[in-house]
Write a protein that holds these residues in place. Structure first.
Motif, PDB file in Angstrom:
ATOM      1  N   LYS A  32      19.608 106.100  72.243  1.00 15.10           N
ATOM      2  CA  LYS A  32      20.885 105.503  72.642  1.00 15.10           C
ATOM      3  C   LYS A  32      20.800 104.803  73.988  1.00 15.10           C
ATOM      4  CE  LYS A  32      24.027 108.085  74.406  1.00 15.10           C
ATOM      5  NZ  LYS A  32      25.069 109.109  74.643  1.00 15.10           N
ATOM      6  N   ASN A  33      19.998 105.348  74.894  1.00 17.07           N
ATOM      7  CA  ASN A  33      19.959 104.809  76.251  1.00 17.07           C
ATOM      8  C   ASN A  33      18.895 103.735  76.463  1.00 17.07           C
ATOM      9  OD1 ASN A  33      22.075 106.337  77.630  1.00 17.07           O
ATOM     10  ND2 ASN A  33      20.820 108.123  77.145  1.00 17.07           N
ATOM     11  N   VAL A  34      18.278 103.291  75.369  1.00 16.74           N
ATOM     12  CA  VAL A  34      17.393 102.127  75.443  1.00 16.74           C
ATOM     13  C   VAL A  34      18.248 100.898  75.161  1.00 16.74           C
ATOM     14  CG1 VAL A  34      15.381 100.960  74.470  1.00 16.74           C
ATOM     15  CG2 VAL A  34      15.392 103.448  74.704  1.00 16.74           C
ATOM     16  N   ASP A  35      18.132  99.872  75.994  1.00 12.95           N
ATOM     17  CA  ASP A  35      18.968  98.683  75.863  1.00 12.95           C
ATOM     18  C   ASP A  35      18.792  98.022  74.498  1.00 12.95           C
ATOM     19  OD1 ASP A  35      19.484  95.561  76.395  1.00 12.95           O
ATOM     20  OD2 ASP A  35      20.647  96.746  77.830  1.00 12.95           O
ATOM     21  N   ASP A  36      19.907  97.536  73.936  1.00 13.59           N
ATOM     22  CA  ASP A  36      19.884  96.916  72.611  1.00 13.59           C
ATOM     23  C   ASP A  36      18.926  95.735  72.545  1.00 13.59           C
ATOM     24  OD1 ASP A  36      21.761  98.747  71.862  1.00 13.59           O
ATOM     25  OD2 ASP A  36      23.465  97.367  71.918  1.00 13.59           O
ATOM     26  N   SER A  37      18.711  95.055  73.679  1.00 11.47           N
ATOM     27  CA  SER A  37      17.865  93.866  73.678  1.00 11.47           C
ATOM     28  C   SER A  37      16.402  94.186  73.370  1.00 11.47           C
ATOM     29  CB  SER A  37      17.957  93.147  75.031  1.00 11.47           C
ATOM     30  OG  SER A  37      17.459  93.984  76.075  1.00 11.47           O
ATOM     31  N   ASN A  38      16.027  95.454  73.424  1.00  9.76           N
ATOM     32  CA  ASN A  38      14.655  95.851  73.120  1.00  9.76           C
ATOM     33  C   ASN A  38      14.391  95.928  71.619  1.00  9.76           C
ATOM     34  OD1 ASN A  38      15.312  97.139  75.916  1.00  9.76           O
ATOM     35  ND2 ASN A  38      13.099  97.140  75.826  1.00  9.76           N
ATOM     36  N   PHE A  39      15.459  95.910  70.811  1.00  7.63           N
ATOM     37  CA  PHE A  39      15.327  96.094  69.368  1.00  7.63           C
ATOM     38  C   PHE A  39      15.571  94.784  68.623  1.00  7.63           C
ATOM     39  CE2 PHE A  39      16.485 100.142  71.154  1.00  7.63           C
ATOM     40  CZ  PHE A  39      15.773 101.077  70.410  1.00  7.63           C
ATOM     41  N   SER A  40      14.871  94.630  67.510  1.00  6.04           N
ATOM     42  CA  SER A  40      15.133  93.498  66.620  1.00  6.04           C
ATOM     43  C   SER A  40      14.801  93.917  65.193  1.00  6.04           C
ATOM     44  CB  SER A  40      14.315  92.271  67.025  1.00  6.04           C
ATOM     45  OG  SER A  40      12.919  92.541  66.922  1.00  6.04           O
ATOM     46  N   VAL A  41      15.428  93.239  64.218  1.00  9.89           N
ATOM     47  CA  VAL A  41      15.210  93.522  62.804  1.00  9.89           C
ATOM     48  C   VAL A  41      14.960  92.211  62.079  1.00  9.89           C
ATOM     49  CG1 VAL A  41      16.182  94.496  60.692  1.00  9.89           C
ATOM     50  CG2 VAL A  41      16.729  95.530  62.895  1.00  9.89           C
ATOM     51  N   THR A  42      13.906  92.172  61.264  1.00  8.42           N
ATOM     52  CA  THR A  42      13.622  91.014  60.415  1.00  8.42           C
ATOM     53  C   THR A  42      13.524  91.465  58.970  1.00  8.42           C
ATOM     54  OG1 THR A  42      11.241  91.264  60.768  1.00  8.42           O
ATOM     55  CG2 THR A  42      12.423  89.752  62.238  1.00  8.42           C
ATOM     56  N   SER A  43      13.658  90.524  58.020  1.00  4.98           N
ATOM     57  CA  SER A  43      13.684  90.886  56.602  1.00  4.98           C
ATOM     58  C   SER A  43      12.838  89.940  55.771  1.00  4.98           C
ATOM     59  CB  SER A  43      15.129  90.879  56.088  1.00  4.98           C
ATOM     60  OG  SER A  43      15.951  91.726  56.846  1.00  4.98           O
ATOM     61  N   GLU A  44      11.611  89.682  56.188  1.00  2.00           N
ATOM     62  CA  GLU A  44      10.753  88.764  55.446  1.00  2.00           C
ATOM     63  C   GLU A  44      10.019  89.467  54.311  1.00  2.00           C
ATOM     64  OE1 GLU A  44       8.188  86.777  58.134  1.00  2.00           O
ATOM     65  OE2 GLU A  44       9.815  85.855  59.299  1.00  2.00           O
ATOM     66  N   GLU A  45       9.325  90.543  54.585  1.00  2.00           N
ATOM     67  CA  GLU A  45       8.591  91.285  53.564  1.00  2.00           C
ATOM     68  C   GLU A  45       9.101  92.725  53.479  1.00  2.00           C
ATOM     69  OE1 GLU A  45       4.475  91.052  54.430  1.00  2.00           O
ATOM     70  OE2 GLU A  45       4.380  88.864  54.274  1.00  2.00           O
ATOM     71  N   GLY A  46      10.385  92.887  53.553  1.00  2.00           N
ATOM     72  CA  GLY A  46      10.989  94.188  53.684  1.00  2.00           C
ATOM     73  C   GLY A  46      11.723  94.228  55.010  1.00  2.00           C
ATOM     74  N   THR A  47      12.263  95.353  55.350  1.00  2.89           N
ATOM     75  CA  THR A  47      12.976  95.472  56.614  1.00  2.89           C
ATOM     76  C   THR A  47      12.024  95.955  57.697  1.00  2.89           C
ATOM     77  OG1 THR A  47      15.027  95.992  55.443  1.00  2.89           O
ATOM     78  CG2 THR A  47      14.923  96.545  57.786  1.00  2.89           C
TER      79      THR A  47
END
Length: 425
Positions: A186-201
């Motif tokens: 929870k305390n890691v900034d959202d900007s550190n995460f990303s999600v892509t959906s090219e060959e799965g999630t």
């Protein structure tokens, strides 16, 4: 100790968190990556079996460092090291197998090393690799047997099973671990995460550049206080066998962190540069982990003397046959195995030039006593180690059965003997 169980289960839950995915992962809709990881931890409770394979690649570049030949020879082992492995896990059989394979640069010798490991219930078998100069020839190729219950008894620790014996306690520990991990995510900034959906999630966590330093600061400023609140719950205190005094120590640790520690963290940026830092988790259409990876490339520098060392580390692991019947390659060896105490006693003799008469001594009972002695806290104190390991005459006493029994079972005699060397316990 129950606190030891927390460590074991926290490690297991973190590992299993990347062996499962949330129910909605196959959807093309936008997914909150933090929620995705949190749900993966919950889903991990349903992991009953799997096959896996992976690779670690470590590379060191220390050409710009002024180091002596002995240190350089040691670092050469890790200059370009690749470890491949494969294995399988099945909970109902209480069985895990793992086969490691690597090539090691041992000076003029480039040796391929394979290490099979098998776990069944409370026993572990490890095949001793052929490493000339490191492992005695008589043990190479044989299986080392470790009985976790016996080791726990000899060390005075509570036996912690690898496979859970109490389903209710397992669920409680998993729930607690989920709360703890949730605090840090929870305390890691959202900007550190990303999600892509090219060959799965695929979920990516980026901690390159200064991002890692921000994560560390947020952990100290926000996660530690919240962790204290989680552990303060009465049911968690009981589960972990903690007291209020234990929690007060944690709180005291938090309060003792000086404000200038964050300024020092900022100064570290001049010495440690994170060129690449990311973790990736790829989920298949069924919501299970298809592959996970971790990449790191950092430069550790000393601006004052102009030296630096660059370290890169890559890890990938893939999974198959999740929750299916696994095919195991390894089988438990027969009676011809090496006991831990036997190997321990032999390694203690390494590097000493003894006469043939000395080798004629029967070591079976001595091995047991040596292993028991090595578990004693007082024996591992630097001032005590110096007595035995810096003088050949006192070192040989470690192979005298009567002397070892005196050290272990005659406290007055031991204290009197140590006092002759100026050591007071």
């Amino acid at each position: 100790m129950k606190r030891l169980k927390l460590v074991v289960w926290a490690v297991l839950v973190v590992a299993m968190a990347f062996l499962a995915a949330c129910n909605n992962s196959a959807s093309n809709e936008a997914v909150d990556p933090k929620q995705l990881l949190t749900d993966a931890i919950k889903q991990s409770q349903e992991m009953e079996s799997m096959a896996f394979e992976g690779q670690y690649v470590l590379s060191l570049d220390f050409e710009n460092m002024m180091i002596d030949e002995e240190i350089k020879g040691f670092l050469d082992i890790f200059k370009d090291l690749t470890i491949n492995y494969s294995g399988a896990y099945q909970k109902d059989l209480e069985k895990v197998e793992l086969v490691l394979e690597t090539q090691m640069n041992l000076g003029d010798l480039r040796s391929t090393v394979e290490v099979p490991l098998l776990i069944e219930g409370e026993k572990i078998w490890l095949k001793v690799p052929n490493l000339p100069g490191f492992i005695p020839d008589e043990f190479s190729g044989q299986y080392l047997e470790m009985d976790l219950k016996e080791i726990a008894e000899m060390s005075g620790e509570e036996y912690v099973p690898i496979f859970p014996e109490n389903e209710e306690e397992e669920q409680a520990m998993t729930g607690l671990a989920l709360e703890i991990i949730g605090v840090f995510i929870k305390n890691v900034d959202d900007s550190n995460f990303s999600v892509t959906s090219e060959e799965g999630t695929e979920v990516t966590v980026d901690f390159s550049g200064d991002r890692l330093y921000d994560i560390i600061e947020n952990t100290v400023r926000h996660s530690l206080p919240e962790l204290y609140e989680v552990l303060s719950k009465s049911e968690h205190l009981e589960l972990l066998g903690l007291t209020q005094a234990d929690l007060d120590e944690l709180k005291e640790l938090e309060n003792e962190i000086p404000e200038d520690a964050f300024a020092e963290l900022e100064e570290l940026k001049d010495y440690i540069q994170i060129n690449v830092g990311e973790m990736k988790v790829l989920l298949d259409e069924d919501g299970f982990i298809k592959q996970e990876g971790f990449s790191f490339d950092g430069t550790f520098s000393d601006p004052e003397i102009g030296e630096d060392i660059r370290i890169s580390f890559d890890f990938t692991q893939s999974y198959s046959n999740v929750n299916g019947e696994q095919e195991f390659v390894l089988e438990a060896p027969g009676a011809d195995v090496i006991d831990v105490a036997e190997l321990f006693g032999t390694l203690m003799m390494g590097g000493m030039d003894y006469s043939d008469e000395f080798y004629d001594v029967e070591f079976e009972r001595v091995d047991e006593l040596q292993f028991e002695l090595a578990q004693e806290e007082w024996f591992n104190r630097p001032e005590v180690s110096e007595i035995f390991f810096e003088d050949e005459s006192t070192y040989e006493l470690l192979f005298d059965e009567e002397f070892l029994e005196m050290l272990l079972y005659d406290e007055a005699g031991r204290d009197e003997w140590l006092s002759e060397y100026g050591v007071e316990l």
